[in-house]
Design a protein around this motif. Structure first.
Motif, mmCIF file in Angstrom:
data_model
loop_
_atom_site.group_PDB
_atom_site.id
_atom_site.type_symbol
_atom_site.label_atom_id
_atom_site.label_comp_id
_atom_site.label_asym_id
_atom_site.label_seq_id
_atom_site.Cartn_x
_atom_site.Cartn_y
_atom_site.Cartn_z
ATOM 1 N N PRO A 44 48.347 43.114 61.433
ATOM 2 C CA PRO A 44 49.614 42.777 60.997
ATOM 3 C C PRO A 44 51.024 43.479 61.188
ATOM 4 C CG PRO A 44 47.749 42.300 59.090
ATOM 5 C CD PRO A 44 47.319 43.215 60.500
ATOM 6 N N THR A 45 50.163 44.672 60.644
ATOM 7 C CA THR A 45 51.469 46.202 60.606
ATOM 8 C C THR A 45 51.943 46.354 62.080
ATOM 9 O OG1 THR A 45 49.888 47.794 61.363
ATOM 10 C CG2 THR A 45 50.278 46.584 58.400
ATOM 11 N N ARG A 46 51.680 45.291 63.075
ATOM 12 C CA ARG A 46 52.613 45.698 64.341
ATOM 13 C C ARG A 46 52.953 44.261 64.737
ATOM 14 N NH1 ARG A 46 51.325 49.789 63.042
ATOM 15 N NH2 ARG A 46 50.144 51.177 63.867
ATOM 16 N N LEU A 47 53.842 44.268 64.999
ATOM 17 C CA LEU A 47 54.743 43.267 65.640
ATOM 18 C C LEU A 47 54.606 41.712 66.450
ATOM 19 C CD1 LEU A 47 56.870 41.188 65.302
ATOM 20 C CD2 LEU A 47 58.320 41.648 66.833
ATOM 21 N N GLU A 48 53.393 43.058 67.249
ATOM 22 C CA GLU A 48 52.814 41.196 68.184
ATOM 23 C C GLU A 48 50.898 41.214 67.491
ATOM 24 O OE1 GLU A 48 53.054 40.568 71.153
ATOM 25 O OE2 GLU A 48 55.268 41.944 70.528
ATOM 26 N N GLY A 49 50.593 41.904 66.345
ATOM 27 C CA GLY A 49 49.349 41.675 65.816
ATOM 28 C C GLY A 49 50.536 40.137 65.018
ATOM 29 N N LEU A 168 58.738 41.012 58.147
ATOM 30 C CA LEU A 168 57.975 42.615 58.665
ATOM 31 C C LEU A 168 57.104 42.258 57.731
ATOM 32 C CD1 LEU A 168 59.182 45.832 59.689
ATOM 33 C CD2 LEU A 168 57.853 45.661 57.156
ATOM 34 N N TYR A 169 55.976 43.166 57.867
ATOM 35 C CA TYR A 169 54.215 42.978 57.262
ATOM 36 C C TYR A 169 53.900 44.508 57.527
ATOM 37 C CZ TYR A 169 49.462 43.057 55.150
ATOM 38 O OH TYR A 169 48.728 43.713 54.771
ATOM 39 N N ILE A 170 53.569 45.607 56.851
ATOM 40 C CA ILE A 170 53.378 46.928 56.250
ATOM 41 C C ILE A 170 52.743 46.548 55.315
ATOM 42 C CG2 ILE A 170 55.054 47.935 57.227
ATOM 43 C CD1 ILE A 170 56.294 49.007 55.102
ATOM 44 N N ALA A 171 51.681 47.934 54.940
ATOM 45 C CA ALA A 171 50.662 48.605 54.325
ATOM 46 C C ALA A 171 50.341 49.381 53.910
ATOM 47 C CB ALA A 171 49.074 47.676 54.298
ATOM 48 N N ALA A 183 58.764 55.451 58.769
ATOM 49 C CA ALA A 183 57.761 55.552 59.891
ATOM 50 C C ALA A 183 57.119 54.573 60.238
ATOM 51 C CB ALA A 183 56.552 56.461 60.348
ATOM 52 N N ALA A 184 56.700 53.786 59.273
ATOM 53 C CA ALA A 184 55.428 52.066 59.482
ATOM 54 C C ALA A 184 56.232 51.177 59.435
ATOM 55 C CB ALA A 184 55.047 52.265 57.752
ATOM 56 N N LEU A 185 57.421 51.417 59.390
ATOM 57 C CA LEU A 185 58.763 49.980 59.687
ATOM 58 C C LEU A 185 59.216 50.436 61.191
ATOM 59 C CD1 LEU A 185 61.632 50.748 56.752
ATOM 60 C CD2 LEU A 185 59.655 49.043 56.546
ATOM 61 N N CYS A 186 59.515 51.024 61.682
ATOM 62 C CA CYS A 186 59.138 51.679 62.967
ATOM 63 C C CYS A 186 57.757 51.494 63.573
ATOM 64 C CB CYS A 186 59.694 53.113 63.359
ATOM 65 S SG CYS A 186 61.654 53.620 62.525
ATOM 66 N N ARG A 187 57.163 51.905 63.447
ATOM 67 C CA ARG A 187 55.973 51.296 64.691
ATOM 68 C C ARG A 187 55.626 49.737 63.538
ATOM 69 N NH1 ARG A 187 54.260 56.023 61.940
ATOM 70 N NH2 ARG A 187 52.894 54.669 60.546
ATOM 71 N N PHE A 188 55.961 49.466 63.096
ATOM 72 C CA PHE A 188 56.121 47.897 63.128
ATOM 73 C C PHE A 188 56.901 47.081 64.614
ATOM 74 C CE2 PHE A 188 57.811 43.269 62.027
ATOM 75 C CZ PHE A 188 56.799 42.914 62.091
ATOM 76 N N TYR A 189 57.930 47.085 64.723
ATOM 77 C CA TYR A 189 58.791 47.117 65.896
ATOM 78 C C TYR A 189 58.471 47.889 67.203
ATOM 79 C CZ TYR A 189 62.144 45.010 61.742
ATOM 80 O OH TYR A 189 62.077 44.221 61.179
ATOM 81 N N ASP A 190 57.341 48.684 67.087
ATOM 82 C CA ASP A 190 57.265 49.127 68.159
ATOM 83 C C ASP A 190 58.191 49.889 68.818
ATOM 84 O OD1 ASP A 190 55.825 50.262 70.810
ATOM 85 O OD2 ASP A 190 55.966 48.770 71.575
#
Length: 413
Positions: A44-49, A168-171, A183-190
């Motif tokens: 879930p920490t990735r947009l597609e997930g 958005l979801y990050i851990a 960086a986690a925010l950016c990785r979520f959006y790919d």
């Protein structure tokens, strides 16, 4: 010329196998057929997930077959049926418990009322509760509902034609620093996760504005707790997020308030902007708590796909047992039931009982508390079973009095 020695039995077997034509794909063996099952692997920490959580169809509960019906299945059919049951039992829920519904109501109120313009900081929320009671599950369930409602209301794309991403979801991890958070925010959006902290933050801001993201869920915020300059810097970063991103920040953690992240020094302003929430655990200290726990067991009971399951298998026969083994923590309870179902299927037992469950291991914290809770149950000092309603003799006699007997005679005639 001496004739060659006769081939041995293993050699003759190998020669026969070499002469056999290769088996065609899909010729009936379980290994030859492609079968992925219903496992859904994503983060879930990735947009597609997260999109899979939001838009994937709900699983369909497998049909509960009798032992006789399972005996009629071929070996591959039975293996696939059991595989489907394993996946189903591992993913039961989220259960709409009173605790979850109360939390969702609070979250909807906070998120729904945060319609401030971009120049105003939006109040945040902190879900701070015990480990193992389903905080992340409850928040992700809210995230799914919120995401769906926003897409239904506003459409899948923005006015500029960009993909709409309402949430958005990050851990966080124990090593998360300011740059790592951005960086986690950016990785979520790919998006590329290269550059310094400011570059990453600017990149994430552009994504939030273009995709109209309105909510950030930041899980495991307790990794920020503690003393030292790193915590101060991280609190400053969270304040920066609040000031920079036009979003509602939902934090999830364990023991955050106890560590003073909402009160100490520079954290005080962070505390003024943050509404603390909790997810209360189950308790069996009173009748209301015992009835609530019983309803949960009855709900789970209906979800189990075992040939020999029966009404009351959990709620009546195993209520005290499961309370002692789980301490009322939802994650421990569900792990225990899931593993019990797996063992019941694998061994052919096809039901849950104390004898089978005693062979199932659970998490360390639950096992540590088990002995004391079991002793309290056995001594009659604790029970998870609500008191059964009994009919008094006076009420019973009144129901069987002359008027009742007269009514019964009329019905009989």
């Amino acid at each position: 010329m001496t004739p060659p020695p006769a081939p041995t039995a293993p050699q003759r077997k190998a020669q026969k196998q070499q002469k056999r034509p290769p088996r065609k794909p899909g010729s009936g063996t379980l290994a030859s057929a492609v079968f992925e099952g219903d496992d859904r692997q994503y983060s879930p920490t990735r947009l597609e997930g997260l999109s899979q959580i939001v838009f994937a169809p709900d699983r369909i509960q497998p049909v509960r077959l009798t032992r006789a019906q399972m005996a009629e299945l071929s070996k591959p059919e039975l293996a696939r049926y059991n595989d489907g049951r394993h996946v189903w039992h591992a993913n039961i829920g989220p259960l709409r418990t009173p605790q979850l519904l109360e939390l969702h109501e609070d979250l909807w109120e906070i998120v729904g009322s945060n319609r401030h313009d971009g120049d105003k900081a939006k109040p945040a929320a902190l879900l701070d509760a015990y480990p193992g009671i389903g905080k992340s599950t409850a928040v992700l369930d809210f995230a799914r509902d919120y995401y769906r409602s926003e897409i239904e209301l506003r459409g899948e794309t923005t006015a500029n034609g960009d993909r709409r991403v309402p949430l958005l979801y990050i851990a966080l991890t124990g090593n998360t620093q300011i740059r790592g958070l951005n960086a986690a925010l950016c990785r979520f959006y790919d998006l590329p996760a290269t550059g310094d902290a400011d570059t990453l933050a600017a990149r994430a801001v552009d994504a939030v504005l273009s995709m109209r993201t309105a909510v950030f869920v930041i899980d495991d915020i307790h990794f920020l707790a503690g003393a030292g300059s790193s915590t101060t810097r991280m609190v400053n970063q969270l304040k920066f997020l609040s000031n920079t991103f036009p979003v509602t920040l939902l934090y999830v953690g364990v023991g955050v308030r106890e560590h003073g992240i909402l009160q100490d020094g520079i954290s005080a302003q962070f505390g003024r902007r943050t509404t603390p929430l909790t997810l209360r655990p189950f308790q069996v200290e009173d009748e209301a708590g015992r009835r609530e726990f019983r309803r949960v067991l009855l709900t789970i009971e209906k979800q189990l796909v075992l040939a020999d399951t029966y009404p009351g298998m959990l709620a009546d026969d195993l209520a005290d047992y499961f309370w002692a083994r789980s301490s009322g923590h939802f994650a421990s309870l569900m792990a225990l039931i899931n593993r019990g179902c797996y063992r019941a299927i694998r061994t052919g037992h096809e039901r849950l009982d104390a004898a089978l469950m005693d062979q199932v291991k659970n998490d360390a914290a639950a096992e540590e508390a088990r002995l004391e809770l079991e002793a309290s149950v056995q001594a009659g000092l604790l029970t998870a079973k609500p008191a059964r309603k009994t009919t008094s003799k006076a009420t019973a006699s009144s129901k069987s009095g002359p008027r009742a007997r007269k009514t019964a005679r009329k019905k009989a005639s």
